[in-house]
Each structure stands twice: as structure tokens, then as C-alpha cells.
Design a protein around this motif. Structure first.
Motif, PDB file in Angstrom:
ATOM      1  N   SER A  20     -48.008 -13.177  14.327  1.00 19.98           N
ATOM      2  CA  SER A  20     -47.453 -11.858  14.591  1.00 19.98           C
ATOM      3  C   SER A  20     -47.670 -10.927  13.403  1.00 19.98           C
ATOM      4  O   SER A  20     -47.612 -11.340  12.247  1.00 19.98           O
ATOM      5  N   GLN A  21     -47.922  -9.676  13.714  1.00 19.86           N
ATOM      6  CA  GLN A  21     -48.148  -8.665  12.692  1.00 19.86           C
ATOM      7  C   GLN A  21     -46.817  -8.272  12.055  1.00 19.86           C
ATOM      8  O   GLN A  21     -45.810  -8.162  12.741  1.00 19.86           O
ATOM      9  N   PRO A  22     -46.784  -8.056  10.738  1.00 21.51           N
ATOM     10  CA  PRO A  22     -45.544  -7.608  10.088  1.00 21.51           C
ATOM     11  C   PRO A  22     -45.048  -6.296  10.686  1.00 21.51           C
ATOM     12  O   PRO A  22     -45.835  -5.498  11.207  1.00 21.51           O
ATOM     13  N   SER A  23     -43.742  -6.065  10.592  1.00 20.44           N
ATOM     14  CA  SER A  23     -43.149  -4.874  11.215  1.00 20.44           C
ATOM     15  C   SER A  23     -43.564  -3.584  10.518  1.00 20.44           C
ATOM     16  O   SER A  23     -43.613  -2.523  11.132  1.00 20.44           O
ATOM     17  N   ASN A  24     -43.871  -3.655   9.219  1.00 25.12           N
ATOM     18  CA  ASN A  24     -44.309  -2.468   8.480  1.00 25.12           C
ATOM     19  C   ASN A  24     -45.453  -2.862   7.552  1.00 25.12           C
ATOM     20  O   ASN A  24     -45.224  -3.320   6.432  1.00 25.12           O
ATOM     21  N   ILE A  25     -46.666  -2.675   8.019  1.00 27.28           N
ATOM     22  CA  ILE A  25     -47.834  -3.108   7.244  1.00 27.28           C
ATOM     23  C   ILE A  25     -48.137  -2.183   6.069  1.00 27.28           C
ATOM     24  O   ILE A  25     -49.017  -2.481   5.256  1.00 27.28           O
ATOM     25  N   ASN A  26     -47.415  -1.090   5.955  1.00 30.89           N
ATOM     26  CA  ASN A  26     -47.628  -0.165   4.847  1.00 30.89           C
ATOM     27  C   ASN A  26     -46.667  -0.398   3.690  1.00 30.89           C
ATOM     28  O   ASN A  26     -46.687   0.350   2.708  1.00 30.89           O
ATOM     29  N   ASN A  27     -45.833  -1.425   3.807  1.00 31.09           N
ATOM     30  CA  ASN A  27     -44.904  -1.758   2.728  1.00 31.09           C
ATOM     31  C   ASN A  27     -45.049  -3.236   2.379  1.00 31.09           C
ATOM     32  O   ASN A  27     -44.665  -4.102   3.159  1.00 31.09           O
ATOM     33  N   VAL A  28     -45.615  -3.505   1.226  1.00 31.88           N
ATOM     34  CA  VAL A  28     -45.896  -4.891   0.850  1.00 31.88           C
ATOM     35  C   VAL A  28     -44.609  -5.692   0.626  1.00 31.88           C
ATOM     36  O   VAL A  28     -44.582  -6.913   0.818  1.00 31.88           O
ATOM     37  N   CYS A  29     -43.524  -5.015   0.256  1.00 35.87           N
ATOM     38  CA  CYS A  29     -42.242  -5.701   0.083  1.00 35.87           C
ATOM     39  C   CYS A  29     -41.736  -6.225   1.424  1.00 35.87           C
ATOM     40  O   CYS A  29     -41.263  -7.363   1.524  1.00 35.87           O
ATOM     41  N   THR A  30     -41.841  -5.405   2.452  1.00 35.39           N
ATOM     42  CA  THR A  30     -41.432  -5.822   3.795  1.00 35.39           C
ATOM     43  C   THR A  30     -42.311  -6.955   4.295  1.00 35.39           C
ATOM     44  O   THR A  30     -41.823  -7.926   4.883  1.00 35.39           O
ATOM     45  N   ILE A  31     -43.603  -6.839   4.058  1.00 35.72           N
ATOM     46  CA  ILE A  31     -44.545  -7.884   4.487  1.00 35.72           C
ATOM     47  C   ILE A  31     -44.153  -9.227   3.891  1.00 35.72           C
ATOM     48  O   ILE A  31     -44.049 -10.236   4.593  1.00 35.72           O
ATOM     49  N   PHE A  32     -43.912  -9.250   2.591  1.00 39.61           N
ATOM     50  CA  PHE A  32     -43.580 -10.511   1.919  1.00 39.61           C
ATOM     51  C   PHE A  32     -42.166 -10.983   2.246  1.00 39.61           C
ATOM     52  O   PHE A  32     -41.910 -12.187   2.270  1.00 39.61           O
ATOM     53  N   ASP A  33     -41.264 -10.046   2.486  1.00 42.80           N
ATOM     54  CA  ASP A  33     -39.909 -10.426   2.862  1.00 42.80           C
ATOM     55  C   ASP A  33     -39.911 -11.150   4.208  1.00 42.80           C
ATOM     56  O   ASP A  33     -39.173 -12.114   4.415  1.00 42.80           O
ATOM     57  N   GLU A  34     -40.766 -10.695   5.117  1.00 40.31           N
ATOM     58  CA  GLU A  34     -40.866 -11.308   6.443  1.00 40.31           C
ATOM     59  C   GLU A  34     -41.720 -12.577   6.448  1.00 40.31           C
ATOM     60  O   GLU A  34     -41.607 -13.393   7.364  1.00 40.31           O
ATOM     61  N   ASN A  35     -42.577 -12.711   5.429  1.00 40.11           N
ATOM     62  CA  ASN A  35     -43.503 -13.848   5.383  1.00 40.11           C
ATOM     63  C   ASN A  35     -43.551 -14.408   3.959  1.00 40.11           C
ATOM     64  O   ASN A  35     -44.496 -14.137   3.206  1.00 40.11           O
ATOM     65  N   SER A  36     -42.566 -15.204   3.610  1.00 43.33           N
ATOM     66  CA  SER A  36     -42.500 -15.733   2.243  1.00 43.33           C
ATOM     67  C   SER A  36     -43.704 -16.625   1.923  1.00 43.33           C
ATOM     68  O   SER A  36     -44.152 -16.682   0.775  1.00 43.33           O
ATOM     69  N   ASP A  37     -44.239 -17.303   2.929  1.00 46.52           N
ATOM     70  CA  ASP A  37     -45.426 -18.133   2.703  1.00 46.52           C
ATOM     71  C   ASP A  37     -46.621 -17.268   2.307  1.00 46.52           C
ATOM     72  O   ASP A  37     -47.482 -17.701   1.529  1.00 46.52           O
ATOM     73  N   TRP A  38     -46.688 -16.060   2.847  1.00 50.30           N
ATOM     74  CA  TRP A  38     -47.773 -15.151   2.491  1.00 50.30           C
ATOM     75  C   TRP A  38     -47.667 -14.745   1.024  1.00 50.30           C
ATOM     76  O   TRP A  38     -48.676 -14.612   0.333  1.00 50.30           O
ATOM     77  N   TYR A  39     -46.440 -14.542   0.579  1.00 52.17           N
ATOM     78  CA  TYR A  39     -46.228 -14.178  -0.824  1.00 52.17           C
ATOM     79  C   TYR A  39     -46.725 -15.300  -1.730  1.00 52.17           C
ATOM     80  O   TYR A  39     -47.456 -15.054  -2.698  1.00 52.17           O
ATOM     81  N   ASP A  40     -46.367 -16.515  -1.389  1.00 59.40           N
ATOM     82  CA  ASP A  40     -46.819 -17.667  -2.169  1.00 59.40           C
ATOM     83  C   ASP A  40     -48.346 -17.768  -2.166  1.00 59.40           C
ATOM     84  O   ASP A  40     -48.962 -18.041  -3.196  1.00 59.40           O
ATOM     85  N   ALA A  41     -48.959 -17.538  -1.009  1.00 55.50           N
ATOM     86  CA  ALA A  41     -50.419 -17.621  -0.891  1.00 55.50           C
ATOM     87  C   ALA A  41     -51.101 -16.543  -1.730  1.00 55.50           C
ATOM     88  O   ALA A  41     -52.095 -16.809  -2.414  1.00 55.50           O
ATOM     89  N   ALA A  42     -50.575 -15.316  -1.689  1.00 56.10           N
ATOM     90  CA  ALA A  42     -51.164 -14.215  -2.448  1.00 56.10           C
ATOM     91  C   ALA A  42     -51.017 -14.451  -3.951  1.00 56.10           C
ATOM     92  O   ALA A  42     -51.933 -14.138  -4.732  1.00 56.10           O
ATOM     93  N   LYS A  43     -49.888 -15.012  -4.363  1.00 57.27           N
ATOM     94  CA  LYS A  43     -49.701 -15.344  -5.780  1.00 57.27           C
ATOM     95  C   LYS A  43     -50.654 -16.455  -6.207  1.00 57.27           C
ATOM     96  O   LYS A  43     -51.178 -16.431  -7.323  1.00 57.27           O
TER      97      LYS A  43
END
Length: 198
Positions: A20-43
Motif C-alpha cells: 500500500s502507498q503511504p498516506s502522504n508521499i510528500n512527507n518523509v516523516c509520515t512515510i517512515f512513521d507508517e513504515n518503520s521497516d522502510w526507515y530501517d531499510a533506508a538507513k
């Protein structure tokens, strides 16, 4: 019967959640808040390849808007019938078949999939690291990295992008998005590291 039905429902929900697409793709904080695994992957990409998190995320935004199974739109035949797609680009990073095969071969990451976020961002990190090593582009220069990403390393060396005004506009857009994401990330990094946001 009942157990099988529940497994089917749970499986469907898990698959939906993964793509599923994040609810607000223009805010990276929202993206990572909704997808903590994505934050780990990007780090992990930043640590492994040295490519800043905000640059990687700006690439995903441009290429697929965070849709896991994104493909280029089909051409049309007689304005009605669907025709072939213009390329084999697929997934979060819109990687061509042959480019993906090259990545798999070079990294030996043979189990990777283009519609898996962790694999897609690793590809972007690897490609941009390669652009840095081969072309001397700064890992923070989202604009020039994107031009090399789109045109290929050979095309970038030949400066084929200079004949594509539309691509230069897109690369500027990627640079702006990277800058926006960086500013946002600085404001929420501490909260993300604590494992919560708002």
C-alpha cells in the motif's frame, strides 16, 4: 474450512499492507512513521553505500510514488486498445530487466525483488554509489545522480541529457524533493529513532 478462510483473509491483508502507498508521499516523516521497516531499510542503504536517506527516498518518489508494482503506462492502439509498455521498468525503483540482472550479478543479491522496498532502495544505493565512483558525482547531488540513473552511466558521460529539456526539469524536481525530505527528516529524526512519531 473456517480456518482456511481466516488464513486467506489474513494473507490478503498482509499482502495489501506490504504494497500500500503511504498516506502522504510528500512527507518523509509520515512515510517512515507508517513504515518503520522502510526507515530501517533506508538507513541501511545510507550506511552500506553512503547515499543519503533523503536522496534515496526522493528517487522512489519520482520513480513510482511508492507503488510497489508500478509499471510504465501502456501505449494505445486506435486510441482504445491497450498496446505494449514502452519499457520493462518495474517496481519501486522502476528498474529495467537487464539493469536489474546486472545488479543481481554484481551484488550477488539473487533473492532480491523489484517490488520489495528493501531491495529497491538497496538497488538505488548501489547504482548511485556506482555513479559516484565512475562519474565522480557527489552522493548528495540528487539532480546529477538522477540524470545518471535515467540515462545510464554511458549516456551521462555522453551528456545525452542535455538534449532532453523535460529530463532536466525532472532532475531539478528530484533535487527539490530531496531537499524537502532532508528538512523534514531533520525535524523528526529524534522521534523516529525513539520508535514513535506524534
Amino acid at each position: 474450512m473456517r480456518c482456511s478462510f481466516l488464513i486467506l483473509i489474513l494473507g490478503s491483508l498482509l499482502m495489501t499492507g506490504c504494497s500500500s502507498q503511504p498516506s502522504n508521499i510528500n512527507n518523509v516523516c509520515t512515510i517512515f512513521d507508517e513504515n518503520s521497516d522502510w526507515y530501517d531499510a533506508a538507513k541501511d542503504v545510507q550506511k552500506k553505500w553512503g547515499v543519503p536517506l533523503h536522496v534515496t527516498m526522493a528517487f522512489i518518489h519520482q520513480e513510482s510514488k511508492f507503488v510497489s508494482d508500478a509499471k510504465p503506462p501502456r501505449s494505445t492502439f486506435l486510441w482504445i486498445f491497450p498496446g505494449p509498455r514502452p519499457s520493462s521498468a518495474y517496481g519501486y525503483a522502476q528498474v529495467l530487466d537487464e539493469t536489474w540482472d546486472h545488479y543481481l550479478s554484481k551484488t550477488r543479491n539473487y533473492g532480491a525483488d523489484r517490488d520489495d522496498f528493501e531491495d529497491a532502495v538497496d538497488f538505488i544505493g548501489w547504482y548511485n554509489y556506482t555513479s559516484h565512483k565512475r562519474l565522480g558525482i557527489s552522493k548528495w547531488n540528487a539532480k546529477q545522480l538522477y540524470l545518471a540513473y535515467h540515462e545510464g552511466h554511458g549516456g551521462y558521460e555522453r551528456k545525452t541529457y542535455l538534449k532532453k529539456k523535460w529530463l532536466l526539469k525532472v532532475s531539478n524536481k528530484v533535487q527539490r524533493k530531496a531537499s524537502q525530505y532532508l528538512k523534514q527528516y531533520k525535524s523528526c529524526k529524534a522521534d523516529l529513532e525513539r520508535g514513535w512519531f506524534f
